[in-house]
Design a protein around this motif. Structure first.
Motif, PDB file in Angstrom:
ATOM      1  N   CYS A 275      -4.249 -62.541  61.028  1.00  0.00           N
ATOM      2  CA  CYS A 275      -4.176 -62.640  59.574  1.00  0.00           C
ATOM      3  C   CYS A 275      -4.177 -61.238  58.980  1.00  0.00           C
ATOM      4  O   CYS A 275      -4.801 -60.319  59.513  1.00  0.00           O
ATOM      5  N   SER A 276      -3.459 -61.084  57.871  1.00  0.00           N
ATOM      6  CA  SER A 276      -3.403 -59.784  57.200  1.00  0.00           C
ATOM      7  C   SER A 276      -4.757 -59.395  56.597  1.00  0.00           C
ATOM      8  O   SER A 276      -5.011 -58.225  56.353  1.00  0.00           O
ATOM      9  N   ALA A 277      -5.613 -60.372  56.356  1.00  0.00           N
ATOM     10  CA  ALA A 277      -6.973 -60.116  55.876  1.00  0.00           C
ATOM     11  C   ALA A 277      -7.901 -60.096  57.091  1.00  0.00           C
ATOM     12  O   ALA A 277      -8.106 -61.121  57.739  1.00  0.00           O
ATOM     13  N   SER A 278      -8.454 -58.934  57.390  1.00  0.00           N
ATOM     14  CA  SER A 278      -9.163 -58.746  58.659  1.00  0.00           C
ATOM     15  C   SER A 278     -10.428 -59.588  58.785  1.00  0.00           C
ATOM     16  O   SER A 278     -10.868 -59.890  59.891  1.00  0.00           O
ATOM     17  N   PHE A 279     -11.027 -59.979  57.661  1.00  0.00           N
ATOM     18  CA  PHE A 279     -12.297 -60.708  57.721  1.00  0.00           C
ATOM     19  C   PHE A 279     -12.109 -62.218  57.830  1.00  0.00           C
ATOM     20  O   PHE A 279     -13.085 -62.964  57.851  1.00  0.00           O
ATOM     21  N   VAL A 280     -10.867 -62.703  57.894  1.00  0.00           N
ATOM     22  CA  VAL A 280     -10.607 -64.137  58.042  1.00  0.00           C
ATOM     23  C   VAL A 280     -10.776 -64.515  59.512  1.00  0.00           C
ATOM     24  O   VAL A 280     -10.231 -63.841  60.392  1.00  0.00           O
ATOM     25  N   PRO A 281     -11.535 -65.563  59.847  1.00  0.00           N
ATOM     26  CA  PRO A 281     -11.744 -65.922  61.259  1.00  0.00           C
ATOM     27  C   PRO A 281     -10.436 -66.312  61.948  1.00  0.00           C
ATOM     28  O   PRO A 281      -9.526 -66.853  61.326  1.00  0.00           O
ATOM     29  N   ASP A 282     -10.381 -66.037  63.278  1.00  0.00           N
ATOM     30  CA  ASP A 282      -9.153 -66.307  64.031  1.00  0.00           C
ATOM     31  C   ASP A 282      -9.359 -67.385  65.094  1.00  0.00           C
ATOM     32  O   ASP A 282      -8.657 -67.458  66.091  1.00  0.00           O
ATOM     33  N   ASP A 283     -10.353 -68.257  64.852  1.00  0.00           N
ATOM     34  CA  ASP A 283     -10.644 -69.328  65.795  1.00  0.00           C
ATOM     35  C   ASP A 283     -10.729 -70.660  65.050  1.00  0.00           C
ATOM     36  O   ASP A 283     -10.199 -70.786  63.943  1.00  0.00           O
ATOM     37  N   VAL A 284     -11.428 -71.637  65.625  1.00  0.00           N
ATOM     38  CA  VAL A 284     -11.443 -72.980  65.052  1.00  0.00           C
ATOM     39  C   VAL A 284     -12.103 -73.024  63.666  1.00  0.00           C
ATOM     40  O   VAL A 284     -11.939 -74.002  62.931  1.00  0.00           O
TER      41      VAL A 284
ATOM     42  N   TYR B 190       0.615 -66.365  62.308  1.00  0.00           N
ATOM     43  CA  TYR B 190       0.295 -65.177  61.510  1.00  0.00           C
ATOM     44  C   TYR B 190       0.243 -65.593  60.047  1.00  0.00           C
ATOM     45  O   TYR B 190       1.185 -66.212  59.533  1.00  0.00           O
ATOM     46  N   ILE B 191      -0.857 -65.269  59.380  1.00  0.00           N
ATOM     47  CA  ILE B 191      -1.038 -65.629  57.970  1.00  0.00           C
ATOM     48  C   ILE B 191      -0.995 -64.366  57.128  1.00  0.00           C
ATOM     49  O   ILE B 191      -1.833 -63.471  57.290  1.00  0.00           O
ATOM     50  N   ASP B 192      -0.011 -64.288  56.258  1.00  0.00           N
ATOM     51  CA  ASP B 192       0.075 -63.200  55.286  1.00  0.00           C
ATOM     52  C   ASP B 192      -0.658 -63.663  54.028  1.00  0.00           C
ATOM     53  O   ASP B 192      -0.144 -64.467  53.259  1.00  0.00           O
ATOM     54  N   LYS B 193      -1.907 -63.162  53.841  1.00  0.00           N
ATOM     55  CA  LYS B 193      -2.771 -63.642  52.762  1.00  0.00           C
ATOM     56  C   LYS B 193      -2.424 -62.961  51.439  1.00  0.00           C
ATOM     57  O   LYS B 193      -2.454 -61.746  51.320  1.00  0.00           O
TER      58      LYS B 193
END
Length: 292
Positions: free
Chosen positions: A55-64, A88-91
């Motif tokens: 994700c473009s926002a580093s603090f967004v979790p990348d798991d469940v 890939y999420i462009d926030k």
């Protein structure tokens, strides 16, 4: 193969809580619509049979813990998919803002993977999966405008609201939806929003009635706890907004504006107060295209 899907934000035109249910959820009745502020979700097939998320926002979790990841996991498990995917999420939608950004990302992931994995599912079938992820995700699967009941999963689709501008402002704070609902006493709500009048306003394309019929019972909890939210509401009204409301559990507040000249006045006033300010159009109709 790569697919990109638009994930628009939603706002609540009304949000009412009727009672607390035996399953500990709240019975809600709310009118929701989409606005032209959106994340982009890119989906790409990978060789390994696994789910990767960036994700473009580093603090967004990348798991469940991430709704988009959970959406992919549920589809894989339910339909026996043996292909992997990189998400890939462009926030662009602020995080934890009351704008259903995470729910919209999940819905976009469901729609995109339906095509990428050749599942051939209808929107109704995708909405059934969506209901397992979160209360706003079924609405986001369809997009557009709807009256939502139950936990938010029982939807009656509506016509688009009268066209207008929407100015959104998010103070630099996070608000926990669970905390807000946990502190709400459904049997002590002071004023319920005029949902029927909002439905009438949409049906008659009456912008003035729509602006006067905004209402959100969660303001009773959020505003006293977060003075910045109240200050944004007051500033929007002082700057000439036609209608102002907090979206969801907050902290984002939006202003409905019919005349474009007012938009810049409100936008500029808010930019001196908070960083995250957006001037967009109300969408109100579903934009579900999946771009290869």
């Amino acid at each position: 193969m790569r697919i990109s899907v638009k994930a628009p934000a939603k706002i609540n035109l009304t949000l009412d809580v009727l009672f607390k249910r035996p399953d500990s959820y709240h019975e809600v009745e709310m009118v929701m619509t989409t606005v032209d502020l959106a994340d982009r979700v890119d989906l790409m097939l990978i060789e390994k049979d696994e789910i990767n998320l960036d994700c473009s926002a580093s603090f967004v979790p990348d798991d469940v813990r991430n709704h988009a990841y959970k959406a992919a996991m549920l589809l894989k498990e339910r339909y026996g998919v043996k292909q992997g995917v990189h998400i890939y999420i462009d926030k662009q939608i602020p995080v934890a803002a009351g704008l259903a950004g995470g729910s919209s990302d999940a819905a976009a992931t469901l729609r995109g993977l339906n095509r990428l994995w050749n599942l051939g599912l209808s929107l109704d079938e995708l909405a059934e999966v969506a209901a397992e992820i979160g209360s706003d995700v079924p609405f986001c699967v369809y997009g557009g405008t709807a009256l939502a009941r139950g936990r938010g999963e029982k939807l009656k689709h509506l016509a688009a609201p009268p066209p207008c501008w929407v100015v959104l402002a998010k103070p630099p704070i996070g608000v926990s939806t669970a905390e807000v609902y946990g502190n709400l006493r459904a049997d002590q709500i002071k004023e319920h929003p005029p949902t029927e009048k909002m439905l009438q306003a949409i049906g008659q394309q009456d912008f003035g009635l729509m602006a006067r019929s905004l209402g959100n019972v969660l303001e009773e909890v959020t505003l006293p706890r977060y003075p910045q939210v109240r200050q944004i509401k007051e500033l929007m009204l002082e700057s000439g907004a036609d209608g102002v409301l907090m979206s969801g559990s907050g902290p984002t507040v939006y202003a409905l504006v019919q005349k474009e000249a007012k938009v810049y006045r409100i936008y500029n006033a808010l930019r001196g107060f908070v960083k995250d300010v957006y001037a967009v159009r109300i969408l109100g109709e579903a934009e579900l295209e999946v771009l290869a």
